[in-house]
Design a protein around this motif. Sequence first.
Motif, PDB file in Angstrom:
ATOM      1  N   THR A   1       0.825  -1.214   0.000  1.00 43.07           N
ATOM      2  CA  THR A   1       0.000   0.000   0.000  1.00 43.07           C
ATOM      3  C   THR A   1       0.858   1.263   0.000  1.00 43.07           C
ATOM      4  OG1 THR A   1      -0.167   0.164   2.423  1.00 43.07           O
ATOM      5  CG2 THR A   1      -1.781  -1.238   1.297  1.00 43.07           C
ATOM      6  N   HIS A   2       2.189   1.096   0.088  1.00 45.12           N
ATOM      7  CA  HIS A   2       3.111   2.223   0.059  1.00 45.12           C
ATOM      8  C   HIS A   2       3.987   2.112  -1.196  1.00 45.12           C
ATOM      9  CE1 HIS A   2       1.795   3.454   4.029  1.00 45.12           C
ATOM     10  NE2 HIS A   2       1.980   2.210   4.468  1.00 45.12           N
ATOM     11  N   ILE A   3       5.275   2.286  -1.060  1.00 43.04           N
ATOM     12  CA  ILE A   3       6.164   2.227  -2.220  1.00 43.04           C
ATOM     13  C   ILE A   3       6.608   0.787  -2.458  1.00 43.04           C
ATOM     14  CG2 ILE A   3       8.316   2.644  -0.946  1.00 43.04           C
ATOM     15  CD1 ILE A   3       7.413   4.363  -4.237  1.00 43.04           C
ATOM     16  N   TRP A   4       6.621   0.348  -3.722  1.00 45.49           N
ATOM     17  CA  TRP A   4       7.120  -0.982  -4.063  1.00 45.49           C
ATOM     18  C   TRP A   4       8.605  -0.941  -4.397  1.00 45.49           C
ATOM     19  CZ3 TRP A   4       3.225  -3.695  -7.888  1.00 45.49           C
ATOM     20  CH2 TRP A   4       1.937  -3.692  -7.303  1.00 45.49           C
ATOM     21  N   HIS A   5       8.973   0.101  -5.115  1.00 49.58           N
ATOM     22  CA  HIS A   5      10.341   0.194  -5.613  1.00 49.58           C
ATOM     23  C   HIS A   5      10.784   1.645  -5.595  1.00 49.58           C
ATOM     24  CE1 HIS A   5      13.875  -0.211  -8.207  1.00 49.58           C
ATOM     25  NE2 HIS A   5      13.416   0.836  -8.868  1.00 49.58           N
ATOM     26  N   THR A   6      12.007   1.864  -5.197  1.00 49.30           N
ATOM     27  CA  THR A   6      12.634   3.164  -5.358  1.00 49.30           C
ATOM     28  C   THR A   6      14.099   2.933  -5.679  1.00 49.30           C
ATOM     29  OG1 THR A   6      13.077   5.312  -4.318  1.00 49.30           O
ATOM     30  CG2 THR A   6      13.156   3.389  -2.885  1.00 49.30           C
ATOM     31  N   SER A   7      14.690   3.842  -6.384  1.00 46.70           N
ATOM     32  CA  SER A   7      16.094   3.706  -6.754  1.00 46.70           C
ATOM     33  C   SER A   7      16.972   3.701  -5.512  1.00 46.70           C
ATOM     34  CB  SER A   7      16.492   4.869  -7.668  1.00 46.70           C
ATOM     35  OG  SER A   7      17.893   4.944  -7.793  1.00 46.70           O
ATOM     36  N   ASN A   8      18.106   3.032  -5.636  1.00 47.94           N
ATOM     37  CA  ASN A   8      19.094   3.037  -4.565  1.00 47.94           C
ATOM     38  C   ASN A   8      19.898   4.337  -4.520  1.00 47.94           C
ATOM     39  OD1 ASN A   8      18.787   0.509  -3.127  1.00 47.94           O
ATOM     40  ND2 ASN A   8      19.418  -0.491  -5.023  1.00 47.94           N
ATOM     41  N   LEU A   9      19.434   5.344  -5.237  1.00 49.89           N
ATOM     42  CA  LEU A   9      20.053   6.670  -5.158  1.00 49.89           C
ATOM     43  C   LEU A   9      19.606   7.435  -3.914  1.00 49.89           C
ATOM     44  CD1 LEU A   9      19.709   7.763  -8.893  1.00 49.89           C
ATOM     45  CD2 LEU A   9      21.768   6.952  -7.731  1.00 49.89           C
ATOM     46  N   TYR A  10      18.645   6.875  -3.179  1.00 49.98           N
ATOM     47  CA  TYR A  10      18.095   7.573  -2.020  1.00 49.98           C
ATOM     48  C   TYR A  10      18.310   6.760  -0.745  1.00 49.98           C
ATOM     49  CZ  TYR A  10      15.803   9.666  -6.018  1.00 49.98           C
ATOM     50  OH  TYR A  10      15.563  10.253  -7.225  1.00 49.98           O
TER      51      TYR A  10
ATOM     52  N   ASN B   1      14.625  -4.103  -2.863  1.00 43.70           N
ATOM     53  CA  ASN B   1      13.338  -3.437  -3.081  1.00 43.70           C
ATOM     54  C   ASN B   1      12.441  -3.572  -1.859  1.00 43.70           C
ATOM     55  OD1 ASN B   1      10.643  -5.046  -3.653  1.00 43.70           O
ATOM     56  ND2 ASN B   1      12.307  -6.313  -4.448  1.00 43.70           N
ATOM     57  N   ALA B   2      11.523  -2.626  -1.716  1.00 44.58           N
ATOM     58  CA  ALA B   2      10.789  -2.460  -0.464  1.00 44.58           C
ATOM     59  C   ALA B   2       9.937  -3.664  -0.093  1.00 44.58           C
ATOM     60  CB  ALA B   2       9.914  -1.210  -0.547  1.00 44.58           C
ATOM     61  N   VAL B   3       9.334  -4.325  -1.065  1.00 40.33           N
ATOM     62  CA  VAL B   3       8.456  -5.460  -0.755  1.00 40.33           C
ATOM     63  C   VAL B   3       9.276  -6.625  -0.206  1.00 40.33           C
ATOM     64  CG1 VAL B   3       6.748  -7.073  -1.671  1.00 40.33           C
ATOM     65  CG2 VAL B   3       6.799  -4.721  -2.509  1.00 40.33           C
ATOM     66  N   ALA B   4      10.403  -6.914  -0.858  1.00 43.77           N
ATOM     67  CA  ALA B   4      11.283  -7.981  -0.368  1.00 43.77           C
ATOM     68  C   ALA B   4      11.848  -7.628   1.001  1.00 43.77           C
ATOM     69  CB  ALA B   4      12.410  -8.236  -1.360  1.00 43.77           C
TER      70      ALA B   4
END
Length: 389
Positions: free
Chosen positions: A61-70, A269-272
Amino acid sequence: MTMQHVFPTYQRFPFAITDGQGVHLTDNHGKTYLDFTAGIGVCNFGYHQPQIQAAVTQQLTHIWHTSNLYENELQDAVAGLLANGEERLVYFANSGTEANEAALKLARKYTGKTGILAFQHSFHGRTYGAMSMTGNPHIQAGYAPLVPGITFATYNDDAALDKITPELAAVILEVVQGEGGVFAGRTAWLQAVNAKCQATGVLLIIDEVQTGIGRTGYRMAYEGYGLDPDIYTVAKGLANGLPVGAMVGRRQLATAFGPGSHGSTFAGNAVAMAAAKRVLTQLTPALLTTVRAHAELVWQALATQVEPIPVVKQITGKGLMIGIHLDEQIPVNQVITRLQVEGLLTLSAGDNTLRLLPPIVMQPADLLAGIALIAKVLTTLTTEVTTNE
């Protein structure tokens, strides 16, 4: 159903798994099985495990993926759990193969040396670096030239100690060789390898991809042997079915793995990570004590019910990672298909071995029921072989 649109890289059994609950799986024909595979050592906490499922559902329900730049607080929390209070840092990957590839790169970059010593009958993955460290000609066939600088020694052999010299960057091993036949290392030998690595300035990499996350009754299998690796890798059971891997190394190795030295789009990634965090928080000392107690019951049952059967040559392994080595008269796949008819899912490994990797949360009644089914099928097959002679 015959699959039409994928490369035939897997020899598949003629049914599909469509659902799972606890330690049981259901196929597309409605048949239910007791699971002694855990998805090849992946679903250590079983299926539809409420806490893991809730964590993943919430993250969706939130973020699934974001770059590893953050910055990534969730990644750092999981890395902290993996470090477990030690001065270690974590690099996240998507699989055990990728984790071992990262370990190879880090070892060479940090030491400035190229030589790697691996072992016969090992398995470290199928990318070029990981495959080149895998001591199985069948896995490597057709892919030459392999990554240079990698040599092999005999596992559990004291003569291997002579091959650990200061010219090496690293030694890589599994404390229980899974794909090679579920052969456990001798404690004295493993400790001698560890000591020789330390004495010669060679990094010790322990592949915990199959043996980690409670499989042997310890958080990581090397802990049960009193070892102190420079790097270890983990994957399969880390997120209970979601793709993830990790390389865990001593903090001082960070000098060789700065910005731009390695990377992966999907790693961490956030889900994992949500699943991995919940797995690691449940991997408590109390649970591990229970796993060891349950494993002891299983090994007692194996000794009394399975080992005396004439077609059984030996039983090897550690904890809930078990190999039943069979006489060549009984092909292991024949045993696996017979057990499927009886409602039990099992695996194979090298040396004509029936491999057992039940979820670590499986209770004694189910564990012992599975062993009884194995004894029944092997006894029947022994009778058939004797009758046909």
